[in-house]
Design a protein around this motif. Structure first.
Motif, PDB file in Angstrom:
ATOM      1  N   LEU A  98       0.839  -1.193   0.000  1.00  0.00           N
ATOM      2  CA  LEU A  98       0.000   0.000   0.000  1.00  0.00           C
ATOM      3  C   LEU A  98       0.878   1.248   0.000  1.00  0.00           C
ATOM      4  CD1 LEU A  98      -3.054  -0.587   2.349  1.00  0.00           C
ATOM      5  CD2 LEU A  98      -2.704  -1.267  -0.016  1.00  0.00           C
ATOM      6  N   ASP A  99       0.430   2.271  -0.714  1.00  0.00           N
ATOM      7  CA  ASP A  99       1.097   3.576  -0.797  1.00  0.00           C
ATOM      8  C   ASP A  99       2.316   3.582  -1.718  1.00  0.00           C
ATOM      9  OD1 ASP A  99      -0.527   5.169   1.170  1.00  0.00           O
ATOM     10  OD2 ASP A  99       0.206   3.619   2.519  1.00  0.00           O
ATOM     11  N   ARG A 100       2.574   2.488  -2.421  1.00  0.00           N
ATOM     12  CA  ARG A 100       3.636   2.539  -3.424  1.00  0.00           C
ATOM     13  C   ARG A 100       3.187   3.421  -4.592  1.00  0.00           C
ATOM     14  NH1 ARG A 100       6.764  -3.300  -4.130  1.00  0.00           N
ATOM     15  NH2 ARG A 100       7.586  -3.379  -1.999  1.00  0.00           N
ATOM     16  N   THR A 101       4.111   4.169  -5.142  1.00  0.00           N
ATOM     17  CA  THR A 101       3.811   5.015  -6.291  1.00  0.00           C
ATOM     18  C   THR A 101       3.916   4.188  -7.559  1.00  0.00           C
ATOM     19  OG1 THR A 101       4.687   6.962  -5.148  1.00  0.00           O
ATOM     20  CG2 THR A 101       4.471   7.098  -7.549  1.00  0.00           C
ATOM     21  N   VAL A 102       2.860   4.199  -8.363  1.00  0.00           N
ATOM     22  CA  VAL A 102       2.831   3.417  -9.606  1.00  0.00           C
ATOM     23  C   VAL A 102       2.353   4.303 -10.750  1.00  0.00           C
ATOM     24  CG1 VAL A 102       2.424   1.233  -8.420  1.00  0.00           C
ATOM     25  CG2 VAL A 102       0.476   2.615  -9.146  1.00  0.00           C
ATOM     26  N   THR A 103       2.588   3.817 -11.960  1.00  0.00           N
ATOM     27  CA  THR A 103       2.152   4.522 -13.161  1.00  0.00           C
ATOM     28  C   THR A 103       1.304   3.592 -14.004  1.00  0.00           C
ATOM     29  OG1 THR A 103       4.161   5.863 -13.186  1.00  0.00           O
ATOM     30  CG2 THR A 103       2.894   5.761 -15.224  1.00  0.00           C
ATOM     31  N   ILE A 104       0.149   4.070 -14.426  1.00  0.00           N
ATOM     32  CA  ILE A 104      -0.706   3.300 -15.329  1.00  0.00           C
ATOM     33  C   ILE A 104      -0.155   3.440 -16.736  1.00  0.00           C
ATOM     34  CG2 ILE A 104      -3.055   3.005 -16.205  1.00  0.00           C
ATOM     35  CD1 ILE A 104      -4.069   4.228 -13.584  1.00  0.00           C
ATOM     36  N   LYS A 105       0.187   2.330 -17.367  1.00  0.00           N
ATOM     37  CA  LYS A 105       0.924   2.354 -18.628  1.00  0.00           C
ATOM     38  C   LYS A 105       0.202   3.112 -19.740  1.00  0.00           C
ATOM     39  CE  LYS A 105       3.236  -2.092 -17.802  1.00  0.00           C
ATOM     40  NZ  LYS A 105       3.359  -3.497 -18.275  1.00  0.00           N
ATOM     41  N   ASP A 106      -1.066   2.793 -19.961  1.00  0.00           N
ATOM     42  CA  ASP A 106      -1.766   3.356 -21.112  1.00  0.00           C
ATOM     43  C   ASP A 106      -1.938   4.860 -21.014  1.00  0.00           C
ATOM     44  OD1 ASP A 106      -1.918   0.848 -22.145  1.00  0.00           O
ATOM     45  OD2 ASP A 106      -4.010   0.494 -21.556  1.00  0.00           O
ATOM     46  N   GLY A 108      -0.440   6.934 -18.558  1.00  0.00           N
ATOM     47  CA  GLY A 108       0.667   7.675 -17.955  1.00  0.00           C
ATOM     48  C   GLY A 108       0.313   8.309 -16.627  1.00  0.00           C
ATOM     49  N   VAL A 109      -0.889   8.021 -16.109  1.00  0.00           N
ATOM     50  CA  VAL A 109      -1.321   8.576 -14.828  1.00  0.00           C
ATOM     51  C   VAL A 109      -0.485   7.954 -13.699  1.00  0.00           C
ATOM     52  CG1 VAL A 109      -3.206   8.603 -13.149  1.00  0.00           C
ATOM     53  CG2 VAL A 109      -3.661   9.111 -15.550  1.00  0.00           C
ATOM     54  N   THR A 110      -0.028   8.809 -12.779  1.00  0.00           N
ATOM     55  CA  THR A 110       0.745   8.352 -11.629  1.00  0.00           C
ATOM     56  C   THR A 110      -0.091   8.534 -10.365  1.00  0.00           C
ATOM     57  OG1 THR A 110       2.856   8.867 -12.654  1.00  0.00           O
ATOM     58  CG2 THR A 110       2.839   8.700 -10.259  1.00  0.00           C
ATOM     59  N   VAL A 131      -5.215  -3.736  -9.245  1.00  0.00           N
ATOM     60  CA  VAL A 131      -4.567  -2.728  -8.410  1.00  0.00           C
ATOM     61  C   VAL A 131      -5.463  -1.497  -8.386  1.00  0.00           C
ATOM     62  CG1 VAL A 131      -2.497  -1.344  -8.025  1.00  0.00           C
ATOM     63  CG2 VAL A 131      -2.300  -3.578  -9.131  1.00  0.00           C
ATOM     64  N   ALA A 132      -5.797  -1.036  -7.185  1.00  0.00           N
ATOM     65  CA  ALA A 132      -6.590   0.182  -7.025  1.00  0.00           C
ATOM     66  C   ALA A 132      -5.633   1.341  -6.786  1.00  0.00           C
ATOM     67  CB  ALA A 132      -7.558   0.037  -5.858  1.00  0.00           C
ATOM     68  N   VAL A 133      -5.691   2.335  -7.663  1.00  0.00           N
ATOM     69  CA  VAL A 133      -4.742   3.443  -7.656  1.00  0.00           C
ATOM     70  C   VAL A 133      -5.491   4.752  -7.446  1.00  0.00           C
ATOM     71  CG1 VAL A 133      -2.956   4.663  -8.983  1.00  0.00           C
ATOM     72  CG2 VAL A 133      -3.254   2.184  -9.254  1.00  0.00           C
ATOM     73  N   GLN A 134      -4.943   5.618  -6.605  1.00  0.00           N
ATOM     74  CA  GLN A 134      -5.543   6.929  -6.381  1.00  0.00           C
ATOM     75  C   GLN A 134      -4.569   8.008  -6.828  1.00  0.00           C
ATOM     76  OE1 GLN A 134      -6.496   8.045  -2.302  1.00  0.00           O
ATOM     77  NE2 GLN A 134      -8.190   9.300  -3.022  1.00  0.00           N
ATOM     78  N   GLU A 135      -5.045   8.909  -7.688  1.00  0.00           N
ATOM     79  CA  GLU A 135      -4.229  10.032  -8.135  1.00  0.00           C
ATOM     80  C   GLU A 135      -4.057  11.038  -7.000  1.00  0.00           C
ATOM     81  OE1 GLU A 135      -5.272  11.876 -11.866  1.00  0.00           O
ATOM     82  OE2 GLU A 135      -6.492  10.124 -12.424  1.00  0.00           O
ATOM     83  N   PRO A 136      -3.040  11.897  -7.081  1.00  0.00           N
ATOM     84  CA  PRO A 136      -2.889  12.953  -6.067  1.00  0.00           C
ATOM     85  C   PRO A 136      -4.125  13.845  -6.042  1.00  0.00           C
ATOM     86  CG  PRO A 136      -0.908  12.756  -7.420  1.00  0.00           C
ATOM     87  CD  PRO A 136      -1.954  11.911  -8.079  1.00  0.00           C
ATOM     88  N   SER A 137      -4.406  14.430  -4.890  1.00  0.00           N
ATOM     89  CA  SER A 137      -5.565  15.311  -4.758  1.00  0.00           C
ATOM     90  C   SER A 137      -5.406  16.516  -5.673  1.00  0.00           C
ATOM     91  CB  SER A 137      -5.738  15.765  -3.312  1.00  0.00           C
ATOM     92  OG  SER A 137      -4.580  16.441  -2.867  1.00  0.00           O
TER      93      SER A 137
END
Length: 422
Positions: A98-106, A108-110, A131-137
């Motif tokens: 949890l809380d690892r920074t990832v990038t969605i390939k298609d 480019g959202v981090t 994987v459930a990813v949340q963008e920065p606020s």
């Protein structure tokens, strides 16, 4: 696993009870252990970290899981009671992913990982699939957009992050009881623990510190800057803070006491002035204290305070002014059961148990235990030679000192669920 849903989100698993075939609860789910391979290869779920009674953490292989129903997990009943030790090839989903920074390939959202889902593959192995990813606020009080994507569609999950955040792990910890949160923090890798401690607010960190073993308390406190360490000590109960400060080197202890609020530091110094394992050293200097003109309604309002332990809320103490310890003369104590039977407008002084003998601060641990056991008490007042209330000693204070060193890391030996191997 006919009753198991096709996809299970891990954050929802944490805290679920684990049952044996007879329907008896034997543990609770605390984390998931996986073997990471490559960015595109779905990690295999090896098993669950479970907490058995006695707060021991053990490993439950997925081969021992027979079903995951709504709100519970079922096992074959054969569990290895050996304490869980994480291997270098293993990753904890809640603790490390949890809380690892990832990038969605298609796109480019981090963003950061806030949950992970597992599914059962065709070969019956469990794997991490989503994987459930949340963008920065995006702005003030506005949460970032969320995405649930395939494991292979993100990058960064297998990369080590020395500055990994802790936002979503903190959210999970805040939903746990302090003792359970302390257990999870105890098992985290050092760098992850540091990030979590930095992100916890002072009050929550104080609650968790009170539940950790002495060596963990000292290690965490010594890694905090002095100002924050003093703030955290102020949030702890005075008796726990005194015990912790006594474990520090004298120079550090003096520095922290000097940075604490004078009233808080004075309570701690007073407790530290008593010999170890005496009533004075074990007591809590802030019980519920009322004046003789207080009513039953006043007393009940005070004991409703959710920050009081059940033992500390079991008695209210009526004293002459001043009402801060050391108080004026102790007039007596009133049991909450008696308070509940009286009209709210009645003076609390009319409900006192005047037969209760107080303890002296130099009473030994055995004398305190005998006193509580003899009179069936969960708490008792501690007074000085002039009859002034110095504090109250509760059964949980006593147990903390009576149990053997390292008791938090020990567990009973339950018969029916032992066996098996990792």
């Amino acid at each position: 696993m006919s009753t198991t849903p096709t996809r299970v989100f891990v954050a929802r698993l944490v805290g679920l009870p684990i049952f044996d075939p007879q329907g008896d609860q034997v543990a609770k789910v605390r984390d998931l252990v996986v073997a990471l391979r490559t960015e595109t290869s779905q990690p295999r779920v090896l098993g669950m970290v479970a907490e058995v009674f006695g707060r021991r953490r053990i490993f439950v292989p997925m081969t021992r899981i027979t079903a995951i129903d709504s709100g519970q997990v079922h096992t074959t009943g054969l569990l290895n009671m050996r304490r869980f030790e994480q291997r270098s090839t293993e990753t904890l989903v809640m603790g490390q992913m949890l809380d690892r920074t990832v990038t969605i390939k298609d796109s480019g959202v981090t963003g950061v990982v806030y949950d992970v889902a597992m599914e059962q593959a065709r070969n019956r192995d469990w794997v991490l699939s989503r994987v459930a990813v949340q963008e920065p606020s995006k702005g003030f009080r506005r949460r970032g957009q969320t995405h649930v994507v395939e494991w292979r569609d993100v990058t960064g999950l297998t990369r080590h992050e020395p500055t990994q955040g802790a936002t979503h792990l903190i959210a999970a910890l805040n939903d746990m009881r302090p003792a359970d949160a302390a257990n999870m923090i105890h098992d985290l890798p050092p760098e992850r623990r540091t990030a979590v401690v930095a992100a916890l607010d002072d009050e929550r960190l104080a609650d968790v510190l009170e539940e950790l073993p002495d060596e963990d308390q000292v290690e965490i406190l010594e890694h905090l800057d002095s100002e924050r360490a003093a703030d955290v000590l102020e949030e702890m109960s005075a008796d726990d803070a005194a015990d912790l400060i006594a474990e520090l080197n004298p120079e550090t202890a003096a520095t922290l006491l000097g940075l604490m609020e004078p009233d808080e530091a004075e309570d701690v110094r007073r407790l530290m002035s008593y010999d170890d394992d005496t009533a004075g050293a074990m007591m809590t200097p802030e019980p519920v204290i009322l004046s003789p003109d207080a009513t039953i309604a006043d007393a009940l309002a005070h004991v409703r305070n959710p920050e009081l332990t059940p033992a500390l809320a079991a008695l209210v103490y009526v004293c002459r002014q001043p009402l801060e310890t050391p108080t004026g003369r102790l007039l007596g104590a009133a049991h909450i059961q008696r308070l509940l039977r009286e009209p709210p407008s009645t003076l609390v002084a009319a409900a006192l148990d005047e037969s209760m003998d107080p303890l002296r601060p130099d009473a030994s641990m055995d004398e305190v235990a005998a006193h509580l056991a003899t009179y069936n008490l969960v708490a008792a007042p501690v007074v000085d030679d002039e009859g002034r209330l110095l504090g109250a000693i509760t059964v949980d204070d006593l147990l903390d000192h009576m149990l053997p060193e390292g008791w938090r890391d020990r567990a009973p030996r339950p018969g029916p669920i032992t066996g098996g191997a990792r």
